[in-house]
Write an enzyme that holds these catalytic residues in place. Structure first.
Site, mmCIF file in Angstrom:
data_model
loop_
_atom_site.group_PDB
_atom_site.id
_atom_site.type_symbol
_atom_site.label_atom_id
_atom_site.label_comp_id
_atom_site.label_asym_id
_atom_site.label_seq_id
_atom_site.Cartn_x
_atom_site.Cartn_y
_atom_site.Cartn_z
ATOM 1 C CD GLN A 263 -2.762 -1.097 -0.156
ATOM 2 O OE1 GLN A 263 -3.426 -0.136 -0.532
ATOM 3 N NE2 GLN A 263 -2.638 -2.201 -0.889
ATOM 4 C CG HIS A 266 -1.242 2.143 -4.138
ATOM 5 N ND1 HIS A 266 -1.474 2.056 -5.471
ATOM 6 C CD2 HIS A 266 -1.760 1.000 -3.597
ATOM 7 C CE1 HIS A 266 -2.097 0.908 -5.745
ATOM 8 N NE2 HIS A 266 -2.271 0.249 -4.630
ATOM 9 C CD GLU A 331 -8.591 1.407 0.296
ATOM 10 O OE1 GLU A 331 -7.498 1.885 0.711
ATOM 11 O OE2 GLU A 331 -8.918 1.435 -0.911
ATOM 12 C CG HIS A 332 -6.954 -2.683 1.431
ATOM 13 N ND1 HIS A 332 -6.443 -1.490 0.975
ATOM 14 C CD2 HIS A 332 -7.627 -3.230 0.383
ATOM 15 C CE1 HIS A 332 -6.778 -1.334 -0.309
ATOM 16 N NE2 HIS A 332 -7.500 -2.357 -0.685
ATOM 17 C CG ASP A 365 -4.939 -4.257 -4.633
ATOM 18 O OD1 ASP A 365 -5.941 -3.787 -4.052
ATOM 19 O OD2 ASP A 365 -3.771 -4.081 -4.245
ATOM 20 C CG HIS A 424 -51.180 15.129 2.134
ATOM 21 N ND1 HIS A 424 -50.874 16.366 1.643
ATOM 22 C CD2 HIS A 424 -50.074 14.367 1.920
ATOM 23 C CE1 HIS A 424 -49.623 16.360 1.153
ATOM 24 N NE2 HIS A 424 -49.130 15.147 1.306
#
Lengths: 433, 433
Positions: A263, A266, A331-332, A365, A424
């Site tokens: 990660q 990235h 996230e992961h 991924d 109504h």
């Protein structure tokens, strides 16, 4: 502290504050950027194709002379696919098939039931008519992202999937086109930036208006997606990638270090956090990270990420680890221990949970099957992986019988009067009086 | 055209343009408003309770001297419920029970499967931890909105539901508190505006940070929700209410006219559209609308809505009617014909579909069971009624076996190399080599 990677213990004084500060990541909204993006959207709405072409020539230095040159044909996509080496083509096919299989399990169907009064109630589920998928150009132009966005739309039954991908200087990644072919993308335009988002949201002479836009992009794309939200649906605005690895017991520290680095490579603002109750393992992972950082091609990016946003965190026990994980809502999440499944029961917030020692995040991924578009920056507290459900929507169904409506109409009459909504009340009253 | 309500026919020259213009409704974003809201959010983040109290005293003229006076007790909610007349209490209970029953059918469960390689894949479904429900104060303080927002959250299993409702001059609608009691709201604060949204999104000393904010509000509330989107989840930003009635065959024109007026009385920018292939019915409905507008308590609002945004549209046939409906993607759709269910099959976009002559839209606002929070302004093209699924989220589950990972790790290795992500490739390679 002369080590590269920050070491924390829940026993540290001020641990809570230090850990909270480490997690904090706020994208600052830049008023100048917003103004630029608003102007691009307004211009695309007014001038359509011509303005999109002009900006594409200007920002992407694209050699096209007319708008029609910005659309690719299905033949071009097919040719890109057929031009792949056997090894890569088979890998891409395996990935597409597995992603498709997993997402088919997400498809939702409508339902109805008849209540005790004899009225029929339910929900109808329909696919979106047309969606737009944004794929970044240049270095971050990933074929895996094409699969992860287009396959769920295709499985949902979306009739028209339109992909946009900028082609700087006219250059395109053939693997991206091959992935579009495999995933069933219907049309591809080689445009990008806020102008591509505006064109998809409002339509131009050539590009039809879509109902939803998904996919990652730079800050112009993110700001444009936020601006058109409401006119069209959007997925989440993605933050930097994150991984949290929890490990205890027998583990290969080198493997875990590489999972964390996968990660970190990235993005300089990506976040890799390791949590363990085992101090020896913590030290070993820290050492392997330093060692691998010497050899990794993307070492410079990964090093900045590890130094600024990474941490090795020592916890008392597994329960304290689970508590921290729920606070991060990563996230992961990798759970590397014998009792991974039992521990996963205690995890309330995570985009994807990778269990056991043979489930590296990297397979998620590409080809495990689940989507790699996942909630970042703690948004797993309230959002989900991208899925087929993002390309379907529901309509409520209500059908009363002449008798069955009476109780309901009387109740609506009473409550509408309390809300001072006379029309109504009357429209309900007609049906029971 | 001396009639009150616009009459159109698909045979008119320029019908397409006229109809598109009629549907167009764009909320203009006011830079001054956004600046004000951004400042309120920044101040609440910095000063917490004190600033919320100050703005509540200032904007709502609330008599509270300290923040603790802005929280209601469960005893106060219970007392409000017990103070209702038997008729109203029973109506509210019936509504709550029906809404609960319908939403229980929406609850989603996780699932897993084992693939051909022996790897376990699936999704885990969990409720949000804590949500905030915004309820407007004053005239638009509707008990039905409390039920429609809080019941789905409760059914989803949200552990803490926090309601905010402004109390201008300290005044509250006891029915709103009674509805909160019935729906299982955990805490109630008598605050509103952008300051309430900011407090829920970021937390203060007293108000805990929530994970999602739902519910309607004025333009300050809408702008604040848009600004905090990402920090927390939000529901859609609601536009004005809309109804589209399609009728043919035997129908009571007076009933249909009142159904159209029941949306028009909400708001001067609400939209009521009637579509039919039957010119006599079209004329009759138009006449009943004019007649009832003379007597309706909210005639002034309804008249403006009908004059500015209403239309009676003559179509060739049912198929053309269905096509127009899909173009509108209406919030509320009534299909008043014998073959309502068959026609509903052709409707791709609508928030809620009311079928047959005994299903007035008004029962959907209160007690039919389905949610009355529905996508407006054509957003039914890509979004759904509020539901239990808005208070649940998913985490992907992946667990590979030592053997099962090999094919996947090899595939990930190949694709990661194509994307120049070396650490990804290596972390996968460890697991198969």
């Amino acid at each position: 502290m002369d080590k590269l990677m920050r070491r924390l213990s829940t026993q540290d004084q001020n641990f809570k504050q230090i850990f909270a500060d480490l997690l904090a990541f706020e994208t600052v909204s830049d008023p100048e950027l917003l103004k630029t993006v608003d102007q691009i959207i307004a211009d695309v709405r007014q001038h359509g194709d011509a303005h999109v072409l002009k900006l594409t020539q200007q920002f992407d230095r694209h050699p096209a002379h007319q708008f029609s040159e910005l659309e690719l044909t299905q033949e071009q996509l097919k040719a890109a696919f057929e031009g792949l080496s056997t090894e890569v083509r088979e890998a891409l096919e395996l990935a597409a098939n597995r992603v498709r299989e997993f997402h088919q399990a997400q498809k939702q169907d409508g339902w109805t039931y008849v209540d005790a009064l004899g009225n029929t109630l339910g929900q109808k589920v329909t696919p979106l008519d047309r969606v737009g998928i944004y794929v970044p150009g240049g270095l971050a132009s990933y074929p895996s992202s094409v699969l992860m966005n287009a396959v769920p739309a295709h499985v949902a039954g979306v009739a028209e999937i339109i992909m946009v991908v900028p082609a700087p200087n006219g250059d395109l990644n053939p693997l991206v086109l091959a992935a579009a072919y495999l995933a069933g993308v219907h049309r591809v335009f080689t445009i990008g930036g806020a102008q591509a988002v505006a064109a998809l949201a409002y339509g131009t002479e050539t590009i039809p208006r879509v109902d939803k836009i998904t996919g990652p992009g730079n800050r112009f794309v993110a700001a444009a997606k936020r601006a058109v939200f409401g006119q069209v649906g959007i997925d989440m605005i993605a933050g930097p990638s994150e991984i949290l690895v929890y490990a205890e017991g027998e583990n290969n520290a080198e493997w875990l270090a590489m999972d964390l680095l996968s990660q970190a490579e990235h993005d300089t603002v990506a976040q890799a956090v390791f949590i363990t109750p085992d101090e020896d393992l913590l030290n070993a992972v820290g050492e392997w990270i330093e060692k691998h950082l010497e050899a990794l091609p993307k070492a410079e990016i990964a090093r900045t990420s590890i130094e600024n946003r990474g941490a090795l965190v020592l916890v008392k026990d597994r329960a304290e680890g689970a508590e921290l994980i729920n606070q991060v809502a990563p996230e992961h999440l990798m759970l590397c221990l014998d009792e991974a499944e039992a521990m996963a029961e205690d995890i309330r917030h995570a985009g994807a949970i990778f269990m056991g020692r043979y489930t590296p995040e990297a397979i998620g991924d590409y080809c495990a099957g689940p989507n790699h578009v996942l909630p970042t920056s703690g948004t797993a507290r309230f959002s989900s992986p991208l899925g087929v459900y993002d390309f379907q929507k529901r309509s409520s169904l209500i059908m009363c019988s002449e008798n069955g409506v009476k109780t309901l109409a009387k109740t609506a009459d009473i409550l509408a009067q309390q809300e001072n909504l006379d029309a109504h009340a009357r429209s309900a009253r007609y049906r029971y009086q």
